[in-house]
Design a protein around this motif. Structure first.
Motif, PDB file in Angstrom:
ATOM      1  N   THR A  44       0.826  -1.408  -0.072  1.00  0.00           N
ATOM      2  CA  THR A  44       0.042   0.053  -0.036  1.00  0.00           C
ATOM      3  C   THR A  44       0.806   1.158   0.036  1.00  0.00           C
ATOM      4  O   THR A  44       1.986   1.185   0.860  1.00  0.00           O
ATOM      5  N   MET A 104      -7.441   2.548  -8.501  1.00  0.00           N
ATOM      6  CA  MET A 104      -7.733   1.567  -7.888  1.00  0.00           C
ATOM      7  C   MET A 104      -7.074   0.212  -8.341  1.00  0.00           C
ATOM      8  O   MET A 104      -6.693  -0.227  -9.241  1.00  0.00           O
ATOM      9  N   ASP A 151      -6.196  -4.401  -4.069  1.00  0.00           N
ATOM     10  CA  ASP A 151      -6.720  -5.036  -2.825  1.00  0.00           C
ATOM     11  C   ASP A 151      -8.360  -4.267  -2.709  1.00  0.00           C
ATOM     12  O   ASP A 151      -8.882  -4.433  -1.602  1.00  0.00           O
ATOM     13  N   TYR A 152      -8.804  -3.652  -3.734  1.00  0.00           N
ATOM     14  CA  TYR A 152     -10.260  -3.239  -3.733  1.00  0.00           C
ATOM     15  C   TYR A 152     -10.751  -4.010  -4.854  1.00  0.00           C
ATOM     16  O   TYR A 152     -10.320  -4.019  -6.061  1.00  0.00           O
ATOM     17  N   THR A 153     -12.036  -4.471  -4.843  1.00  0.00           N
ATOM     18  CA  THR A 153     -12.798  -5.184  -5.749  1.00  0.00           C
ATOM     19  C   THR A 153     -14.044  -4.341  -6.041  1.00  0.00           C
ATOM     20  O   THR A 153     -14.926  -4.584  -6.868  1.00  0.00           O
ATOM     21  N   ASN A 154     -14.372  -3.322  -4.982  1.00  0.00           N
ATOM     22  CA  ASN A 154     -15.515  -2.339  -5.200  1.00  0.00           C
ATOM     23  C   ASN A 154     -15.362  -0.981  -5.537  1.00  0.00           C
ATOM     24  O   ASN A 154     -14.506  -0.320  -4.706  1.00  0.00           O
ATOM     25  N   LYS A 155     -15.571  -0.471  -6.359  1.00  0.00           N
ATOM     26  CA  LYS A 155     -15.154   0.859  -6.718  1.00  0.00           C
ATOM     27  C   LYS A 155     -15.853   1.888  -5.639  1.00  0.00           C
ATOM     28  O   LYS A 155     -14.893   2.886  -5.199  1.00  0.00           O
ATOM     29  N   ASP A 210     -16.071   1.229  -2.445  1.00  0.00           N
ATOM     30  CA  ASP A 210     -15.340   1.370  -1.488  1.00  0.00           C
ATOM     31  C   ASP A 210     -13.780   2.183  -1.551  1.00  0.00           C
ATOM     32  O   ASP A 210     -13.522   2.930  -0.480  1.00  0.00           O
ATOM     33  N   PHE A 211     -13.331   2.294  -2.662  1.00  0.00           N
ATOM     34  CA  PHE A 211     -12.061   2.998  -3.054  1.00  0.00           C
ATOM     35  C   PHE A 211     -12.579   4.281  -2.850  1.00  0.00           C
ATOM     36  O   PHE A 211     -11.774   5.061  -2.276  1.00  0.00           O
ATOM     37  N   ASN A 244     -12.857   5.663   0.623  1.00  0.00           N
ATOM     38  CA  ASN A 244     -11.522   5.884   1.267  1.00  0.00           C
ATOM     39  C   ASN A 244     -11.067   7.089   0.677  1.00  0.00           C
ATOM     40  O   ASN A 244     -10.335   7.799   1.651  1.00  0.00           O
ATOM     41  N   TYR A 266      -3.356   3.965  -3.044  1.00  0.00           N
ATOM     42  CA  TYR A 266      -3.252   3.009  -4.036  1.00  0.00           C
ATOM     43  C   TYR A 266      -2.383   1.605  -3.619  1.00  0.00           C
ATOM     44  O   TYR A 266      -1.595   1.667  -2.668  1.00  0.00           O
TER      45      TYR A 266
END
Length: 109
Positions: A47, A68, A71-75, A77-78, A81, A103
Motif C-alpha cells: 500500500t 484502484m 486490494d479493492y474489488t468495489n469501486k 469502497d475505494f 476511502n 493505492y
C-alpha cells in the motif's frame, strides 16, 4: 428390431461419453481457475500514498479508475476511502486542488 435397438444403444452410449467428457472438462476448468485465483490472492499487496492534482473533468469515479488496485474489488469502497482520507463529506472535488490517494500494487517500490 435388433438393429434398431443396437443403434439406439450406440447413440445412448455416445451421449453418455459426451456428457462425461463435458463434465470432466468443466471440473478441470474449475480446479484450474481456483488454483490461479488462490495463487493471485496469496501474493503480497503493498500500500502506497500519492498526491494527485484534480484535472478538469475528473470525478471520484474516474480517479478511482486510474488508481484502484488489487486490494479493492468495489469501486464505491475505494471512493469512500478517498473521501475519508481527504475529509470530503459530500464528495465534491475542485479542479486544481490536490487529493491524497491510497493505492496498492503487487510490486514493492
Amino acid at each position: 428390431m435388433k438393429k434398431n435397438s443396437k443403434a439406439q444403444l450406440i447413440v445412448r452410449n455416445r451421449k453418455i461419453m459426451l456428457s462425461v467428457i463435458i463434465l470432466a472438462t468443466l471440473l478441470f476448468s474449475i480446479i484450474l481457475f481456483t488454483n490461479k485465483a488462490a495463487a493471485e490472492n496469496s501474493r503480497q499487496v503493498y500500500t502506497y500514498y500519492t498526491s494527485y492534482q484534480i484535472q478538469s473533468g475528473d470525478t471520484l469515479w474516474t480517479i478511482a479508475d486510474k488508481f484502484m488496485g488489487p486490494d479493492y474489488t468495489n469501486k464505491k469502497d475505494f471512493i469512500d476511502n478517498i473521501k475519508a482520507l481527504n475529509h470530503l463529506g459530500d464528495g465534491h472535488i475542485t479542479e486544481g486542488k490536490f487529493l491524497v490517494i491510497e493505492y496498492s500494487s503487487y510490486e514493492k517500490l
